[in-house]
Enzyme design. Structure first.
Site, short mmCIF file in Angstrom:
data_model
loop_
_atom_site.label_atom_id
_atom_site.label_comp_id
_atom_site.label_asym_id
_atom_site.label_seq_id
_atom_site.Cartn_x
_atom_site.Cartn_y
_atom_site.Cartn_z
CB CYS B 149 -0.93 0.00 1.20
SG CYS B 149 -0.12 -0.48 2.73
CG HIS B 242 -0.50 4.12 4.13
ND1 HIS B 242 -1.17 3.95 5.32
CD2 HIS B 242 -0.05 2.87 3.79
CE1 HIS B 242 -1.13 2.67 5.68
NE2 HIS B 242 -0.46 1.99 4.77
#
Lengths: 354, 354, 354, 354
Positions: B149, B242
């Site tokens: 990710c 993120h």
């Protein structure tokens, strides 16, 4: 030994409260004056100040009456936690009036005759003071600055490396605590479940301040260190404690990780040699675990005055990378300023106030 | 058009729940099988799964009975959100049994015959599939992986730059959300008022995966991109999203900021051209404000499938620095995997299942 | 059907943003005016407003120019999210000038001729409007208030119980989200790792407002409900969603838990019968699990308009205890106000604006 | 005076760590044994224990080798922080083997011959010990329990009121910290931006334990206090510190707020009279500000051993309402247990171990 009387300018704010807390029971200094803006002046500190540190307000400070921010305070030194826009002229007024000024604000950090000092890193820069006094026509007053809360611990982890290997370039990325913005700085709706990859005016300070502290002083002149530094500054949801990740390259070739660790371990700065009251026994705490330092677990190391280092490893782009953590309002602000005053006193630089 | 039947392996976990959520009402796929570990198998999904996404569990999934993780599921494709240690052999079993496997786990990402695909970045890598089937003796089954990710949005912001200027080196630092570690991954006592500058096994993935995706494919062989990449991975107290700060240098000299912005703005990847259901209209959202992206405000851009970029500026050490944000369990996991499947279908690569 | 033009007063604040968000694409209302304080007026909404909702600012609103808060806006209805001290006279000015005013502020909640309405609870109170208009000499303008964000969901869970059993006394304790205090209301340093057991002026509102809404209306007069209510209000570190724990005793003796559940389940309020656009299908969502509702998981039920109830059980002191949760800026503020307007329109009470 | 040797059972958990921390440097006790489950036994404490308190692990404990949880430890007293299911028989084994057992677990709290003691509230209950020893055939071993972390501070704020006015009924609602659930108790994804209005098994403990502590002891028999108590227990996103809001009614009529305050202020419990090392000078800290106590600001009052009270005001349903806060793993667990041991020693009840 009689204690030297000290005051705090901007005593009700985030850093001001830390000064009040750290000065309570100090062996060498006695806090005799608290000054703050017109809104607070004239009221007892206990009422004027919205105290938000988890240990309670020191009793004695609680009962002191807050005074206006102007010379006339009953003390010899003042620690300044003023907003930068106020600090500029006020700090000069105090110095001109004969006070020693130790300031946390950026107001005079870049002045060519003001030492920007981290006691462990560049205590020799204090030798600028007589030049400063001469130039400005101050007899016993002076201004000594300490740096931004990111640059200071960074300079501490770099200092031994610079001496040993020479710093060529570094990229530092920060994850900074909310207290750095002051009590009203970051609304809770902006802090929870969020990261803000921007702190106004912050990145611009890191390079110049780090280079000034790691630079040299001679003949009344500072000569900044000559390396490249790039900073990414971010605000995260921690109350206190700035985490910094660093990638660094050295002038010297082929340095081993062991050599880096050895440089850190063997560092023996002056405040520790002088056994100053606020100097942490171990200024650099090196943790071997892969998941340390952590903000909440390590920010109070050395009573908040140590810098905790971890995760030294090779960097695929520069030479090495590592992470360090320090308490932003103690090591990175109030505590560092008090340590500077202790260092001056221990070296006889405050004898004019005895 | 009849929908293709799909299943989810590891349906009760953090990424598994996202798969179930994103597949509910999907125009091309119909989720007909949910599989999970022995503890859950045999129970209705509503009971077996501790659903923790803020939108509720889809009704239809709620009533499905969870099945064991083994071939025999009534579907043609499986999306895998299995733990890596389980995934390795199970995914091969499924592919051998004739299922198309789209996996989020790292199990096969580095296999020389498994395409590691971000639909916008390297759709051409899917051409490996016939080679893979030939080599492994699979008739219609296959394994297609998507990346970590962190690497995926990084590859997306780098892809247009690499094409335009060539990437020479980059340092990326992350501030990663808690959901990336799974529901039981980070205890609350480790998350609140804290930063953990370490995520086990994470930094090691970023380089190889980013280079594989930005590399080329020809003659049944992947050729990784050839730049230097250094990663600092950190866990912060955000639920999803993120944040990554990047310093990058280019092969081409003297690139202007305008040129960088232009490279991003003019990027027109295949999924957008094909108007795939999960493709965000604007894969790279570029915010001009100094304080954006922010995790909570920008993670849902493009239904969680866009990458939001901000703060492009010169880097004092490398050439440029910027920051980007993406939703780690949508863009960085389940959504990306579904987008890969959509891309395959739109290109006729799933015709064997009709 | 032509849409009715509506405006938002106080459009840049926490509740104002929710109005703007909920009105975007509304089937019956068209938002044609955004008004805010002098600081914002004259600037495009996109610049004047520090938008902090996670879904982005609606495009159309973004390009509207913010206007001053005074009659002359191009609309028929105004939704008011003004600060209470401003609202008092301004709202009357608007009503006098012929606007329908639907207000979230406490300014007129306790006026003897202003209906305080939760659409599901006391739609009959709207019949006060002609009396209000007569008394105040307003021809088509009016003021309709909705209640505090704690009292409203409380009144909703109590309404069916009051009808069935009569309420004798209740103690409610709240755990309220940060958004209730507005964007700058709670500094992050006061929110993280903390509970504040006090919200200024809040506890005083709960009793009078709940009793007014659960009271009766006849002959142009409100008659408040006659039970005892005690409130404990607390601020906790959640972004949105007020949790309330309730202990309640009834007039009727020997009520079984099944009877309580049945009273809730069988409740069929008017907005649901009329199928109003903002009415949640199920106004009271009753969760059987012991650990529900939870703030993050349940605040968005019914698009933020449902109240989620859980944990009904006997109380050792009063008769029963339970817990409920609702979204404070949707159900408890902007959404409720819009639902009131829908209810009025569906009942022909806005025909003067066609 | 020679120190008494003490051990900690369950030394690696949340409460176990607090024991280790509070016993370091204790003037009367010396921690000579740390015991934990088989997984930890045999390893140095520094490795076996995932220490998560913000002050670091005490050096001496760090180097001790963890032992299995069975009699044979080199000490006279054991403090038990075992999981309840393990504690039941193990604690009896230790008592039978001649150890004094001070336990935090619920295992024996409701036994008719085990005193459940809060040192300030019911020190007289310790007189049960000889009866217990007689009945169970133990010569010098014993079991003394302390209560749940909610019931203990509640009993402390109620004790002076019960004596003065008699308690008739009370409703308590809690906002409890994450540390109460242990390190792995609450995942971060369940804690951030959330409230969980349920803690398994918690509400059931509050009534019986509070009534036992506020009950009387005579002739070898406990007689529980006779009032009604209803509890609502909630988990919120604070690290340490349980906040409780209380509504209470008295037997005595027409009590004034001044009388309540006076009852609290004039309370002079035995531990304070005996000046025990862990007894906070002021067991009840009463804050006059409307917005105190607050979790983060007040949990460490009295070194975490004081209970901080605020917001006394009339209750519209019962007689009064107020709020109190205490540190759940110090006052509510480890600290309370150590204080019980100090109380016993000061009263000669540990002379068998000298």
């Amino acid at each position: 030994m009689q204690k030297i009387k000290v005051g705090v300018l901007g005593a009700t704010g985030s850093v001001g409260q830390r000064f009040v807390q750290l000065l309570a029971g100090h062996p060498w200094f006695e806090c005799t004056a608290l000054a703050a803006s017109a809104r607070s002046a004239g009221r007892p500190y206990r009422e004027a100040c919205n105290w938000f540190l988890s240990a309670g307000m020191p009793d004695r400070a609680a009962n002191m009456v807050v005074q206006p921010i102007e010379p006339g305070l009953d003390c010899q030194l003042v620690f300044s936690a003023l907003p930068a826009e106020v600090a500029q002229s006020v700090e000069e007024d105090f110095a001109a009036a004969g006070y020693g000024v130790l300031t946390n604000t950026k107001s005079h950090r870049y002045d060519s005759d003001v030492p920007l000092v981290t006691a462990e890193v560049n205590p020799d820069h204090l030798a600028m003071i007589p030049f400063q006094q001469g130039q400005r026509g101050w007899d016993r007053g002076f201004i000594v600055a300490n740096s931004n809360c990111v640059a200071m611990p960074l300079a501490m982890t770099l200092a031994p490396l610079q001496r040993a290997f020479g710093i060529k370039a570094l990229i530092v990325q920060t994850m900074q605590a909310l207290s750095g913005a002051g009590y009203h700085g970051v609304p809770s709706l902006a802090a929870l479940d969020n990261v803000i990859p921007f702190i106004k005016g912050e990145e611009e300070k890191i390079g110049p301040e780090t280079k000034k502290m790691l630079g040299s002083f001679s003949d009344g002149k500072f000569d900044d260190a000559n390396f490249k530094l790039s900073a990414h500054c971010n605000r995260v949801a921690a109350l206190d404690g700035h985490m910094e990740t660093v990638s660094v390259s050295f002038e010297a070739p082929s340095i081993s990780p062991e050599a880096v660790l050895e440089a850190w371990h063997s560092w023996g700065p002056l405040p520790q040699k002088l056994n100053l009251p606020s100097a942490p026994k171990c200024p650099l705490v090196i943790r071997p675990e892969p998941n340390r330092p952590q903000t909440r677990l390590d920010r109070d190391n050395g009573n908040g005055m140590a810098v905790t280092i971890g995760r030294l490893r090779p960097c695929e782009v520069l030479d090495f990378k590592y992470v360090h953590l320090s308490h932003n309002t103690i090591r990175g602000a109030a505590g560092a300023s008090i340590l500077n005053a202790e260092l001056m006193l221990a070296q006889g630089m405050l004898d004019q106030f005895r």
